[in-house]
Motif scaffolding. Structure first.
Motif, PDB file in Angstrom:
ATOM      1  N   PHE A  38      19.124  -5.607   0.274  1.00 58.08           N
ATOM      2  CA  PHE A  38      18.736  -5.128  -1.055  1.00 58.08           C
ATOM      3  C   PHE A  38      17.394  -4.413  -0.997  1.00 58.08           C
ATOM      4  O   PHE A  38      17.198  -3.368  -1.622  1.00 58.08           O
ATOM      5  N   LEU A  39      16.443  -4.977  -0.224  1.00 60.78           N
ATOM      6  CA  LEU A  39      15.128  -4.364  -0.088  1.00 60.78           C
ATOM      7  C   LEU A  39      15.254  -2.957   0.476  1.00 60.78           C
ATOM      8  O   LEU A  39      14.623  -2.005  -0.001  1.00 60.78           O
ATOM      9  N   LYS A  40      16.097  -2.847   1.484  1.00 55.48           N
ATOM     10  CA  LYS A  40      16.270  -1.572   2.180  1.00 55.48           C
ATOM     11  C   LYS A  40      16.913  -0.543   1.256  1.00 55.48           C
ATOM     12  O   LYS A  40      16.570   0.641   1.294  1.00 55.48           O
ATOM     13  N   ILE A  41      17.839  -1.039   0.437  1.00 59.89           N
ATOM     14  CA  ILE A  41      18.473  -0.109  -0.512  1.00 59.89           C
ATOM     15  C   ILE A  41      17.398   0.518  -1.408  1.00 59.89           C
ATOM     16  O   ILE A  41      17.330   1.745  -1.577  1.00 59.89           O
ATOM     17  N   PHE A  42      16.517  -0.346  -1.939  1.00 58.91           N
ATOM     18  CA  PHE A  42      15.448   0.161  -2.805  1.00 58.91           C
ATOM     19  C   PHE A  42      14.566   1.148  -2.049  1.00 58.91           C
ATOM     20  O   PHE A  42      14.261   2.242  -2.531  1.00 58.91           O
ATOM     21  N   MET A  43      14.152   0.743  -0.839  1.00 60.35           N
ATOM     22  CA  MET A  43      13.204   1.551  -0.084  1.00 60.35           C
ATOM     23  C   MET A  43      13.781   2.920   0.253  1.00 60.35           C
ATOM     24  O   MET A  43      13.125   3.957   0.085  1.00 60.35           O
ATOM     25  N   LEU A  44      14.992   2.947   0.739  1.00 58.01           N
ATOM     26  CA  LEU A  44      15.575   4.216   1.175  1.00 58.01           C
ATOM     27  C   LEU A  44      15.862   5.125  -0.011  1.00 58.01           C
ATOM     28  O   LEU A  44      15.708   6.342   0.077  1.00 58.01           O
ATOM     29  N   LYS A  45      16.267   4.509  -1.123  1.00 55.57           N
ATOM     30  CA  LYS A  45      16.520   5.311  -2.315  1.00 55.57           C
ATOM     31  C   LYS A  45      15.240   6.034  -2.730  1.00 55.57           C
ATOM     32  O   LYS A  45      15.242   7.225  -3.052  1.00 55.57           O
ATOM     33  N   LYS A  60      10.880  -7.011  -4.141  1.00 55.43           N
ATOM     34  CA  LYS A  60      11.108  -8.198  -3.306  1.00 55.43           C
ATOM     35  C   LYS A  60      11.753  -9.307  -4.111  1.00 55.43           C
ATOM     36  O   LYS A  60      12.710  -9.947  -3.665  1.00 55.43           O
ATOM     37  N   THR A  61      11.238  -9.541  -5.299  1.00 58.15           N
ATOM     38  CA  THR A  61      11.825 -10.619  -6.121  1.00 58.15           C
ATOM     39  C   THR A  61      13.267 -10.291  -6.463  1.00 58.15           C
ATOM     40  O   THR A  61      14.146 -11.156  -6.374  1.00 58.15           O
ATOM     41  N   ILE A  62      13.478  -9.041  -6.866  1.00 61.92           N
ATOM     42  CA  ILE A  62      14.852  -8.666  -7.246  1.00 61.92           C
ATOM     43  C   ILE A  62      15.799  -8.857  -6.062  1.00 61.92           C
ATOM     44  O   ILE A  62      16.891  -9.409  -6.195  1.00 61.92           O
ATOM     45  N   SER A  63      15.338  -8.412  -4.894  1.00 59.25           N
ATOM     46  CA  SER A  63      16.186  -8.535  -3.706  1.00 59.25           C
ATOM     47  C   SER A  63      16.494  -9.993  -3.414  1.00 59.25           C
ATOM     48  O   SER A  63      17.638 -10.348  -3.114  1.00 59.25           O
ATOM     49  N   MET A 108       0.831  -1.187   0.000  1.00 61.10           N
ATOM     50  CA  MET A 108       0.000   0.000   0.000  1.00 61.10           C
ATOM     51  C   MET A 108       0.869   1.242   0.000  1.00 61.10           C
ATOM     52  O   MET A 108       0.956   1.991  -0.965  1.00 61.10           O
ATOM     53  N   SER A 109       1.541   1.389   1.104  1.00 66.05           N
ATOM     54  CA  SER A 109       2.304   2.624   1.256  1.00 66.05           C
ATOM     55  C   SER A 109       3.616   2.530   0.481  1.00 66.05           C
ATOM     56  O   SER A 109       4.104   1.458   0.211  1.00 66.05           O
ATOM     57  N   TYR A 110       4.144   3.653   0.176  1.00 65.78           N
ATOM     58  CA  TYR A 110       5.387   3.700  -0.588  1.00 65.78           C
ATOM     59  C   TYR A 110       6.512   3.059   0.192  1.00 65.78           C
ATOM     60  O   TYR A 110       7.445   2.528  -0.357  1.00 65.78           O
ATOM     61  N   ALA A 111       6.436   3.167   1.526  1.00 68.14           N
ATOM     62  CA  ALA A 111       7.579   2.760   2.325  1.00 68.14           C
ATOM     63  C   ALA A 111       7.780   1.250   2.295  1.00 68.14           C
ATOM     64  O   ALA A 111       8.865   0.767   2.547  1.00 68.14           O
ATOM     65  N   TYR A 112       6.720   0.529   2.011  1.00 62.16           N
ATOM     66  CA  TYR A 112       6.904  -0.906   1.876  1.00 62.16           C
ATOM     67  C   TYR A 112       7.323  -1.215   0.465  1.00 62.16           C
ATOM     68  O   TYR A 112       6.941  -0.539  -0.483  1.00 62.16           O
ATOM     69  N   ALA A 113       8.099  -2.276   0.343  1.00 62.12           N
ATOM     70  CA  ALA A 113       8.652  -2.596  -0.965  1.00 62.12           C
ATOM     71  C   ALA A 113       7.576  -3.186  -1.854  1.00 62.12           C
ATOM     72  O   ALA A 113       6.635  -3.823  -1.380  1.00 62.12           O
ATOM     73  N   THR A 114       7.699  -2.979  -3.142  1.00 60.33           N
ATOM     74  CA  THR A 114       6.760  -3.578  -4.079  1.00 60.33           C
ATOM     75  C   THR A 114       7.167  -5.036  -4.332  1.00 60.33           C
ATOM     76  O   THR A 114       8.258  -5.460  -3.953  1.00 60.33           O
ATOM     77  N   GLN A 115       6.290  -5.761  -4.980  1.00 60.29           N
ATOM     78  CA  GLN A 115       6.563  -7.171  -5.246  1.00 60.29           C
ATOM     79  C   GLN A 115       7.823  -7.340  -6.095  1.00 60.29           C
ATOM     80  O   GLN A 115       8.646  -8.213  -5.852  1.00 60.29           O
ATOM     81  N   ASP A 116       7.937  -6.438  -7.077  1.00 61.01           N
ATOM     82  CA  ASP A 116       9.110  -6.491  -7.960  1.00 61.01           C
ATOM     83  C   ASP A 116      10.396  -6.399  -7.166  1.00 61.01           C
ATOM     84  O   ASP A 116      11.324  -7.180  -7.343  1.00 61.01           O
TER      85      ASP A 116
END
Lengths: 258, 227
Positions: free
Chosen positions: B41-48, A11-14, A1-9
């Protein structure tokens, strides 16, 4: 929902990147670090030859026969020529009488024939000599080659024998080490007496018989070692059955402290 | 059992030859490492993205646009709004609500606005700081876990040595090597986690300062509007 949470994409990339990181690490561990133990043929027995008689020579020798041969022919030629020179001398002398002349001519002819014969003989001798020399050189080379081959075989045999010896020593050591582990030292054992046993082994490493060869003068210790030998079976034997002959009858020495 | 002298020690054989407990430790550390890298990696994306959105909003805000218009835009794009935009939205909503009820004290009005912004700020910070505690604990705990595996493995190696009359290095070396793998694994998990934690904590801190100063400045602007 919120921007602060990561999107599905994301997550997969990570997840994929984390996996890649670990794969890289694993590859580095498996292939990057050579985990020592090249070990291979640890000890190599080397024969030191102070003055190698033939190894450098065979290379230097083959050319000489060729180099020697050309200078040889000129020698006999000058030798053969000076001899015909006496010919002209008698030719100037005659004119005294026909007979004498004839005779002289005959003599001359004979002489010439003789000379020619000599020449021929010399030539023959020379050819023979040449042939002889060539044969000698050949024979020498052959002998040298044979020598080399023999030496190589000897060296190989020596290396094999050394390897075998090494293996035998290694397993001797292992056997005594294994036995030593089973020795229960008797209490208040004094000094460091040596005991010697004759052990007869079966191909599987089982002990067929143990015989005291030289007592250590401490019966308790002798018995302890004998028990240990029996307990330690099967004793480690080299995998190569050909080496078993060296283990059929073993002479084992033990000391309480080593 | 005598470990043979010519034993080949590859990493795989070291791991498969280790005792069960050491293997469990290794598995645990591998999982920790996997997750910590995943979060890194997740955090890198989020903070960026958070930094980018904050930059964009600050630019919009200070370019001197109409506050009502800015507020409308923030409400419309709530799903993709950045932290700063949310803080602004919350503060402005509270402010305009109070303003409609005429006759409220300026102090009370400003206090309410500040409180609303503070609440949103807390929530945003919570989001930005997510996963960081995990990285911190991986960074501080996994060396100990690895050490535990190593100590256990070495204990086993020495226990095996006890019934050998003649102790040689060859008896203990394989055991110690396989035990040390656990420490290596622990460090492998810990080092990136610690580095990433410090880096991310710094980033979050800087964002927090920006939010704080924005809140102060925005309050000043609103207070000026009242008069």
């Amino acid at each position: 929902m919120s921007y602060a949470y990561a999107t599905q994409d994301e997550k997969t990339i990570s997840g994929a990147m984390a996996l890649v990181m670990h794969l890289l690490f694993l590859l580095l561990l498996v292939f990057g670090v050579s985990w020592q133990h090249k070990q291979s043929d640890s000890a190599v027995i080397v024969d030191l030859w102070n003055n190698l008689p033939a190894l450098p020579q065979p290379k230097a020798e083959p050319p000489p026969p060729e180099a020697k041969a050309p200078p040889e022919p000129p020698k006999p030629v000058p030798k053969a020529e000076p001899k015909p020179k006496p010919e002209p001398k008698p030719v100037i002398k005659p004119d005294i009488a026909l007979k004498e002349k004839l005779e002289k001519e005959r003599k001359l002819k004979v002489e010439q024939e003789k000379l020619e014969e000599k020449k021929r003989e010399q030539e023959k001798a020379r050819v023979a000599l040449k042939e002889k020399r060539a044969k000698e050189v050949e024979a020498k080379q052959l002998a040298k080659e044979q020598d080399d081959a023999l030496r190589k075989i000897n060296e190989m045999q020596a290396a094999q024998a050394a390897a075998r010896g090494k293996q035998i020593d290694e397993y001797r050591r292992r056997i005594s080490e294994k036995v030593k582990r089973f020795i229960v030292l008797p209490p208040n054992l004094q000094g460091n007496p040596e005991v010697e046993f004759d052990v007869v082994l079966l191909p599987g490493g089982e002990v067929l018989g143990v015989k005291l060869r030289k007592s250590s003068a401490v019966t308790a210790y002798d018995n302890a070692v004998e028990r240990a030998i029996l307990k330690a079976q099967p004793l480690p034997l080299p995998p190569d059955p050909a080496l078993f002959n060296d283990f059929r009858e073993l002479k084992l020495k033990f000391r309480p402290k080593e | 059992m005598i470990p043979s002298l010519s034993q080949n020690m590859s990493v795989i054989s070291l791991i498969t030859g280790a005792s069960v407990l050491v293997q469990i430790v290794l598995l645990l550390l591998l999982l920790a490492s996997m997750f910590s890298w995943y979060y890194i990696f997740l955090k890198i994306f989020m903070l960026k993205r958070a930094t980018r959105l904050a930059n964009e909003f600050e630019k919009d805000f200070w370019s001197g646009g109409d506050l009502n218009e800015l507020y409308q835009r923030a409400v419309n794009s709530r799903a993709s709004a950045g932290s700063l935009e949310r803080i602004f939205e919350a503060g402005f909503r509270e402010f305009s609500k109070h303003k409609k009820q005429s006759g409220t004290d300026v102090g009370v009005l400003m206090d309410g606005t500040r409180r609303a912004m503070r609440a949103t700020y807390q929530r945003e910070m919570d989001m930005l700081e997510s996963y960081l505690p995990f990285l911190a604990s991986v960074g501080s705990v996994s060396p100990y876990v690895g050490l535990f595996g190593t100590v256990w493995g070495i204990m086993n190696a020495f226990r095996g040595l006890a019934n050998v009359a003649q102790a040689t290095l060859a008896h203990v070396a394989p055991g110690i090597a396989e035990a040390l793998i656990a420490t290596a694994m622990g460090l492998f998990a810990a080092i990136p986690a610690v580095v990433a934690y410090n880096h991310f904590a710094g980033d979050v801190n800087r964002l927090a300062t920006r939010f704080d100063s924005f809140m102060e400045e925005f309050s000043n602007i609103l207070q000026r509007q009242v008069h």
